[in-house]
Design an enzyme around this catalytic site. Structure first.
Site, PDB file in Angstrom:
ATOM      1  N   LYS A  35     -25.670   5.018 -42.661  1.00 11.17           N
ATOM      2  CA  LYS A  35     -25.536   6.051 -41.618  1.00 11.17           C
ATOM      3  C   LYS A  35     -24.309   6.929 -41.854  1.00 11.17           C
ATOM      4  O   LYS A  35     -24.303   8.103 -41.549  1.00 11.17           O
ATOM      5  CB  LYS A  35     -25.421   5.302 -40.295  1.00 11.17           C
ATOM      6  CG  LYS A  35     -25.372   6.123 -39.058  1.00 11.17           C
ATOM      7  CD  LYS A  35     -25.406   5.144 -37.875  1.00 11.17           C
ATOM      8  CE  LYS A  35     -25.279   5.806 -36.556  1.00 11.17           C
ATOM      9  NZ  LYS A  35     -25.307   4.825 -35.455  1.00 11.17           N
ATOM     10  N   GLU A 113     -10.913 -22.148 -37.521  1.00 12.50           N
ATOM     11  CA  GLU A 113     -11.175 -21.211 -36.427  1.00 12.50           C
ATOM     12  C   GLU A 113     -11.857 -21.997 -35.311  1.00 12.50           C
ATOM     13  O   GLU A 113     -12.238 -23.160 -35.484  1.00 12.50           O
ATOM     14  CB  GLU A 113     -12.045 -20.035 -36.892  1.00 12.50           C
ATOM     15  CG  GLU A 113     -11.224 -18.982 -37.644  1.00 12.50           C
ATOM     16  CD  GLU A 113     -12.021 -17.742 -38.035  1.00 12.50           C
ATOM     17  OE1 GLU A 113     -13.222 -17.660 -37.746  1.00 12.50           O
ATOM     18  OE2 GLU A 113     -11.410 -16.851 -38.647  1.00 12.50           O
ATOM     19  N   HIS A 230     -15.693 -11.059 -28.003  1.00 11.06           N
ATOM     20  CA  HIS A 230     -14.566 -11.703 -28.690  1.00 11.06           C
ATOM     21  C   HIS A 230     -13.395 -11.734 -27.726  1.00 11.06           C
ATOM     22  O   HIS A 230     -13.059 -10.714 -27.122  1.00 11.06           O
ATOM     23  CB  HIS A 230     -14.207 -10.923 -29.956  1.00 11.06           C
ATOM     24  CG  HIS A 230     -13.347 -11.704 -30.894  1.00 11.06           C
ATOM     25  ND1 HIS A 230     -12.044 -12.059 -30.598  1.00 11.06           N
ATOM     26  CD2 HIS A 230     -13.583 -12.219 -32.125  1.00 11.06           C
ATOM     27  CE1 HIS A 230     -11.537 -12.750 -31.615  1.00 11.06           C
ATOM     28  NE2 HIS A 230     -12.460 -12.869 -32.550  1.00 11.06           N
ATOM     29  N   ARG A 276     -15.951 -19.436 -28.427  1.00 12.67           N
ATOM     30  CA  ARG A 276     -15.597 -18.085 -27.978  1.00 12.67           C
ATOM     31  C   ARG A 276     -16.024 -17.745 -26.561  1.00 12.67           C
ATOM     32  O   ARG A 276     -15.300 -17.096 -25.826  1.00 12.67           O
ATOM     33  CB  ARG A 276     -16.281 -17.084 -28.903  1.00 12.67           C
ATOM     34  CG  ARG A 276     -15.334 -16.399 -29.781  1.00 12.67           C
ATOM     35  CD  ARG A 276     -16.041 -15.522 -30.743  1.00 12.67           C
ATOM     36  NE  ARG A 276     -15.354 -15.685 -32.017  1.00 12.67           N
ATOM     37  CZ  ARG A 276     -15.722 -15.116 -33.126  1.00 12.67           C
ATOM     38  NH1 ARG A 276     -16.787 -14.352 -33.149  1.00 12.67           N
ATOM     39  NH2 ARG A 276     -15.044 -15.306 -34.223  1.00 12.67           N
ATOM     40  N   HIS A 337     -18.610  -7.859 -29.325  1.00  9.66           N
ATOM     41  CA  HIS A 337     -18.272  -8.125 -30.724  1.00  9.66           C
ATOM     42  C   HIS A 337     -19.501  -8.347 -31.591  1.00  9.66           C
ATOM     43  O   HIS A 337     -19.589  -7.838 -32.704  1.00  9.66           O
ATOM     44  CB  HIS A 337     -17.372  -9.361 -30.755  1.00  9.66           C
ATOM     45  CG  HIS A 337     -16.898  -9.755 -32.118  1.00  9.66           C
ATOM     46  ND1 HIS A 337     -16.064  -8.960 -32.871  1.00  9.66           N
ATOM     47  CD2 HIS A 337     -17.134 -10.871 -32.865  1.00  9.66           C
ATOM     48  CE1 HIS A 337     -15.788  -9.561 -34.030  1.00  9.66           C
ATOM     49  NE2 HIS A 337     -16.450 -10.718 -34.058  1.00  9.66           N
ATOM     50  N   GLU A 361     -26.976  -9.048 -38.906  1.00 10.97           N
ATOM     51  CA  GLU A 361     -26.785  -9.076 -37.448  1.00 10.97           C
ATOM     52  C   GLU A 361     -27.975  -8.504 -36.680  1.00 10.97           C
ATOM     53  O   GLU A 361     -28.224  -8.877 -35.538  1.00 10.97           O
ATOM     54  CB  GLU A 361     -25.494  -8.323 -37.096  1.00 10.97           C
ATOM     55  CG  GLU A 361     -25.014  -8.653 -35.697  1.00 10.97           C
ATOM     56  CD  GLU A 361     -23.630  -8.114 -35.381  1.00 10.97           C
ATOM     57  OE1 GLU A 361     -22.805  -7.928 -36.301  1.00 10.97           O
ATOM     58  OE2 GLU A 361     -23.378  -7.874 -34.183  1.00 10.97           O
ATOM     59  N   ARG A 372     -22.541 -17.582 -31.350  1.00  7.89           N
ATOM     60  CA  ARG A 372     -22.270 -17.801 -32.787  1.00  7.89           C
ATOM     61  C   ARG A 372     -20.904 -18.431 -33.006  1.00  7.89           C
ATOM     62  O   ARG A 372     -19.917 -18.069 -32.390  1.00  7.89           O
ATOM     63  CB  ARG A 372     -22.343 -16.477 -33.544  1.00  7.89           C
ATOM     64  CG  ARG A 372     -21.873 -16.587 -34.985  1.00  7.89           C
ATOM     65  CD  ARG A 372     -22.044 -15.297 -35.749  1.00  7.89           C
ATOM     66  NE  ARG A 372     -21.225 -14.215 -35.299  1.00  7.89           N
ATOM     67  CZ  ARG A 372     -19.943 -14.041 -35.649  1.00  7.89           C
ATOM     68  NH1 ARG A 372     -19.318 -14.912 -36.428  1.00  7.89           N
ATOM     69  NH2 ARG A 372     -19.284 -13.005 -35.208  1.00  7.89           N
TER      70      ARG A 372
HETATM   71  P1  FAD Z   1     -23.024  -4.240 -41.010  1.00  9.69           P
HETATM   72  O1  FAD Z   1     -21.986  -4.773 -41.894  1.00  9.69           O
HETATM   73  O2  FAD Z   1     -22.591  -3.735 -39.686  1.00  9.69           O
HETATM   74  O3  FAD Z   1     -23.745  -3.046 -41.790  1.00  9.69           O
HETATM   75  C1  FAD Z   1     -24.665  -2.225 -41.114  1.00  9.69           C
HETATM   76  C2  FAD Z   1     -25.132  -1.138 -42.071  1.00  9.69           C
HETATM   77  O4  FAD Z   1     -26.242  -0.463 -41.482  1.00  9.69           O
HETATM   78  C3  FAD Z   1     -24.093  -0.059 -42.347  1.00  9.69           C
HETATM   79  O5  FAD Z   1     -24.142   0.274 -43.694  1.00  9.69           O
HETATM   80  C4  FAD Z   1     -24.570   1.134 -41.512  1.00  9.69           C
HETATM   81  O6  FAD Z   1     -24.229   2.396 -42.063  1.00  9.69           O
HETATM   82  C5  FAD Z   1     -26.065   0.930 -41.582  1.00  9.69           C
HETATM   83  N1  FAD Z   1     -26.775   1.581 -40.466  1.00  9.69           N
HETATM   84  C6  FAD Z   1     -26.683   1.338 -39.145  1.00  9.69           C
HETATM   85  N2  FAD Z   1     -27.508   2.146 -38.460  1.00  9.69           N
HETATM   86  C7  FAD Z   1     -28.137   2.913 -39.386  1.00  9.69           C
HETATM   87  C8  FAD Z   1     -29.073   3.968 -39.299  1.00  9.69           C
HETATM   88  N3  FAD Z   1     -29.576   4.402 -38.131  1.00  9.69           N
HETATM   89  N4  FAD Z   1     -29.479   4.548 -40.443  1.00  9.69           N
HETATM   90  C9  FAD Z   1     -28.986   4.175 -41.664  1.00  9.69           C
HETATM   91  N5  FAD Z   1     -28.090   3.164 -41.790  1.00  9.69           N
HETATM   92  C10 FAD Z   1     -27.673   2.558 -40.662  1.00  9.69           C
HETATM   93  N6  FAD Z   1     -17.949 -12.159 -39.060  1.00  9.69           N
HETATM   94  C11 FAD Z   1     -17.550 -13.201 -39.807  1.00  9.69           C
HETATM   95  O7  FAD Z   1     -18.366 -14.025 -40.234  1.00  9.69           O
HETATM   96  N7  FAD Z   1     -16.224 -13.350 -40.122  1.00  9.69           N
HETATM   97  C12 FAD Z   1     -15.272 -12.475 -39.693  1.00  9.69           C
HETATM   98  O8  FAD Z   1     -14.109 -12.623 -40.013  1.00  9.69           O
HETATM   99  C13 FAD Z   1     -15.673 -11.380 -38.893  1.00  9.69           C
HETATM  100  N8  FAD Z   1     -14.766 -10.493 -38.418  1.00  9.69           N
HETATM  101  C14 FAD Z   1     -15.203  -9.392 -37.757  1.00  9.69           C
HETATM  102  C15 FAD Z   1     -14.286  -8.428 -37.370  1.00  9.69           C
HETATM  103  C16 FAD Z   1     -14.695  -7.269 -36.750  1.00  9.69           C
HETATM  104  C17 FAD Z   1     -13.689  -6.227 -36.349  1.00  9.69           C
HETATM  105  C18 FAD Z   1     -16.072  -7.073 -36.489  1.00  9.69           C
HETATM  106  C19 FAD Z   1     -16.556  -5.813 -35.822  1.00  9.69           C
HETATM  107  C20 FAD Z   1     -17.000  -8.036 -36.841  1.00  9.69           C
HETATM  108  C21 FAD Z   1     -16.572  -9.196 -37.478  1.00  9.69           C
HETATM  109  N9  FAD Z   1     -17.482 -10.181 -37.870  1.00  9.69           N
HETATM  110  C22 FAD Z   1     -17.055 -11.244 -38.609  1.00  9.69           C
HETATM  111  C23 FAD Z   1     -18.921  -9.981 -37.695  1.00  9.69           C
HETATM  112  C24 FAD Z   1     -19.507  -9.485 -39.031  1.00  9.69           C
HETATM  113  O9  FAD Z   1     -18.599  -8.588 -39.621  1.00  9.69           O
HETATM  114  C25 FAD Z   1     -20.825  -8.782 -38.852  1.00  9.69           C
HETATM  115  O10 FAD Z   1     -21.670  -9.506 -38.008  1.00  9.69           O
HETATM  116  C26 FAD Z   1     -21.506  -8.631 -40.212  1.00  9.69           C
HETATM  117  O11 FAD Z   1     -20.626  -8.001 -41.104  1.00  9.69           O
HETATM  118  C27 FAD Z   1     -22.782  -7.833 -40.074  1.00  9.69           C
HETATM  119  O12 FAD Z   1     -23.249  -7.524 -41.353  1.00  9.69           O
HETATM  120  P2  FAD Z   1     -24.569  -6.655 -41.498  1.00  9.69           P
HETATM  121  O13 FAD Z   1     -24.760  -6.427 -42.940  1.00  9.69           O
HETATM  122  O14 FAD Z   1     -25.648  -7.252 -40.712  1.00  9.69           O
HETATM  123  O15 FAD Z   1     -24.198  -5.258 -40.757  1.00  9.69           O
HETATM  124  C1  SIN Z   2     -12.314 -12.965 -36.212  1.00  9.12           C
HETATM  125  O1  SIN Z   2     -11.691 -12.786 -37.249  1.00  9.12           O
HETATM  126  O2  SIN Z   2     -11.832 -13.421 -35.176  1.00  9.12           O
HETATM  127  C2  SIN Z   2     -13.762 -12.603 -36.191  1.00  9.12           C
HETATM  128  C3  SIN Z   2     -14.488 -13.717 -36.784  1.00  9.12           C
HETATM  129  C4  SIN Z   2     -15.942 -13.658 -36.448  1.00  9.12           C
HETATM  130  O3  SIN Z   2     -16.445 -12.736 -35.825  1.00  9.12           O
HETATM  131  O4  SIN Z   2     -16.595 -14.630 -36.827  1.00  9.12           O
END
Ligand code: FAD
Ligand code: SIN
Length: 534
Positions: A35, A113, A230, A276, A337, A361, A372
């Site tokens: 996106k 954690e 969170h 959490r 979160h 996700e 989770r």
């Molecule tokens: P994302 O990584 O969110 O990727 C989504 C992708 O979809 C992106 O490329 C985006 O551009 C694309 N997209 C979305 N909508 C569209 C659209 N309409 N058209 C085209 N493309 C689109 N989890 C852990 O296990 N450990 C951690 O330490 C941790 N820390 C975190 C810290 C923060 C600040 C946050 C926000 C989350 C954290 N999480 C953590 C949760 C974890 O990061 C996410 O759940 C995980 O990265 C999701 O991965 P994903 O590939 O499903 O989605």
């Molecule tokens: C964090 O670093 O607290 C986020 C970890 C997670 O979402 O699992």
């Protein structure tokens, strides 16, 4: 209009989409849409780490039990087992591909954690784990000639035809043009819905577009009432809510009130390291008592050099806001979160629509139940991203769900196209379907969201606003239907967990004018769920 056909289409370049694309590269040409920039994703901002049983004295059985306990009785045991059992080899693969997890004296440094019974969280560059992993995966994708990374392409609709999912429509946000790509194998890896809420740790792109696309296409979603808040997002007036990683508490940070009094011992024997949902509710309860706008993280007992070295992202953020962790209490409050629910898939990413797959996700295998466990999400993206990639090379087949129980229909009101403000919707979602919910507020939200509809244009803001509205409807519908409190879903009017009636997954899919709601009983194969004591 672009009229391209590609063998495999992946929507999303976070950990799930990138990992799937690497798998698919063995079998043919792949287009990956993002996106925004290719690296802009929740994955990029992940701080704490990735949970995996590679430490001495740990085993997958313990990780499995911890995940099931945090999941408040409704984890899908098979999915949880796949997650923890396949996790170690997938993480080793990341290391082989160049991910540099932090080490101490040459050995991987595992941290603790919340709700983990062992130190099993691998981290990178202190608290920049997501950036390190994302860099590794994208670098690898860029080196492959049959992978095409298309940034700034916002998917707006799935193209559904006689064979199932046949492609996607998207807005090229660089020139505002609407385009289509055809493919018989489409993976939704669009991440979570945090940014549909006003108060969130997520970047602004995380508006849950994938859920809305799937709902519009008629796919089945499950467990959408379970949104994880969170506990420790920085709370400063007028500022975005930045995450302060749970690993701070894992390393010994305290939660306290404005006077520095710790309070978690009143809520759970694990204190700051309780699951959490429990910590978030405790903060809400404490701040209601003290009438403060936030609780506080106390880091003053640490050596300042340790905080700076172990948590460089958090440390520089705090100094940017003139907060010295060695001297000041740090204001925190829960923020949206992660979502445990999503598009229902089997263990190979197959959805209820042939040709449509989901991972990360946006998907719901049921592995995380109602809450989770920390750092299990990156692992989920790796394991189920890779599995989806494998399945997408297989025959077209849909996964049929066996539904148990009654089917209900919730009719939406006649809706009027209106200029609704995205901001307004986010405020409503935070206020009415946030950390505490009740029947009255949920009904109000449903009748408001059901009575309006954002203008259908090729403007990305209006498209995303409509997605937020649709997601709000699905979340509120599921939250109203679940008449109990469990995991991350807290109903103030139904505060108890009710295993007799609610060991079920709520499934939602939308027909033209109504949401169909059914439920599927949870099958307990082993490790009986326990009634929450706290
Ligand atoms: P994302 O990584 O969110 O990727 C989504 C992708 O979809 C992106 O490329 C985006 O551009 C694309 N997209 C979305 N909508 C569209 C659209 N309409 N058209 C085209 N493309 C689109 N989890 C852990 O296990 N450990 C951690 O330490 C941790 N820390 C975190 C810290 C923060 C600040 C946050 C926000 C989350 C954290 N999480 C953590 C949760 C974890 O990061 C996410 O759940 C995980 O990265 C999701 O991965 P994903 O590939 O499903 O989605
Ligand atoms: C964090 O670093 O607290 C986020 C970890 C997670 O979402 O699992």
């Amino acid at each position: 209009m672009l009229n391209k056909h590609v063998k495999f289409l992946v929507i999303g370049s976070g950990i799930a989409g990138a990992r799937a694309a690497l798998e698919l590269a063995q079998f043919g040409e792949v287009i990956v849409l993002s996106k925004s920039k290719t690296r802009e994703s929740n994955t990029e901002y992940a701080q704490g780490g990735i949970a995996v049983t590679l430490n001495k004295g740990d085993c997958t059985e313990l990780h499995y039990k911890d995940t099931i306990s945090a999941g408040a009785g409704i984890c899908d045991r098979k999915a949880t087992k796949v997650l923890v059992q396949e996790g170690p080899s997938k993480v080793r693969e990341l290391v082989d591909w160049g991910t540099k997890f932090d080490k101490i004296k040459g050995h991987l440094d595992f941290t603790l954690e919340a709700a983990h019974s062992r130190k099993r969280i691998l981290h990178a560059k202190g608290d920049a784990t997501g950036r390190e992993i994302s860099q590794t995966l994208i670098r690898r994708l860029k080196a492959l000639s049959n992978i095409h990374l298309w940034a700034h392409c916002c998917a707006t609709d799935l193209l559904i035809g006689s064979s199932g999912c046949e492609g996607v429509r998207f807005i090229d946000t660089k020139n505002g043009k609407i385009q289509e790509i055809r493919s018989n194998r489409v993976l939704l890896a669009t991440g979570g819905v945090g940014a549909a809420f006003q108060e969130t740790t997520n970047p602004s792109i995380a508006t849950g577009d994938g859920f809305a696309l799937a709902v519009k296409a008629g796919a089945i979603l499950s467990d959408m009432e379970f949104i994880q808040f969170h506990p420790t997002a920085l709370k400063l007036q007028g500022k975005r809510r930045f995450l302060l990683t749970e690993a701070l508490r894992g390393e010994g940070a305290y939660l306290c009130d404005a006077q520095g009094n710790r309070f978690m011992d009143k809520y759970h024997p694990l204190k700051e390291l309780a699951p959490r949902d429990i910590v978030s509710r405790a903060i809400v309860q404490e701040t209601r008592k003290t009438r403060d706008v936030s609780a506080f993280l106390d880091l003053r007992h640490f050596d300042p050099k340790f905080i700076e070295k172990r948590f460089p992202t958090v440390s520089s953020l705090l100094f940017q806001f003139n907060l010295d962790p060695g001297k000041n209490l740090i204001p925190v409050f829960p923020a949206a979160h992660y979502i445990m629910g999503g598009i229902v898939t089997d263990l190979w990413g197959r959805t209820s629509i042939p040709g449509l797959y989901a991972a990360g996700e946006v998907a719901c295998t049921g592995a995380h139940g109602a809450n989770r466990l920390a750092s299990n999400s990156l692992l989920d993206g790796l394991v189920f991203g890779a599995r989806s990639g494998q399945a997408m090379n297989g025959p077209l087949s849909k996964w049929s769900l066996k539904l148990v129980g009654k089917s209900h229909k919730t009719h939406l009101l006649e809706n009027t196209e209106t200029r609704v403000k995205k901001q307004h919707l986010k405020e409503i979602l935070t206020a009415k379907i946030g950390i505490l919910r009740n029947r009255e507020q949920l009904k109000e939200t449903l009748s408001f969201l059901g009575s309006i509809r954002a203008k259908k244009t090729c403007n990305i803001h209006e498209t995303v606003t409509e997605n937020i509205r649709l997601n709000g409807l699905v979340i509120a519908t599921s939250a109203l239907f679940r008449e109990e409190s469990r995991g991350a879903h807290t109903r103030t009017d139904m505060p108890d967990r009710d295993d007799e009636n609610w060991m079920k997954h709520i499934l939602v899919n939308k027909n033209d004018d109504a949401h169909d709601i059914s439920y599927q009983d949870v099958v307990i194969t082993e490790w009986e769920p326990q009634i929450r004591q706290y």
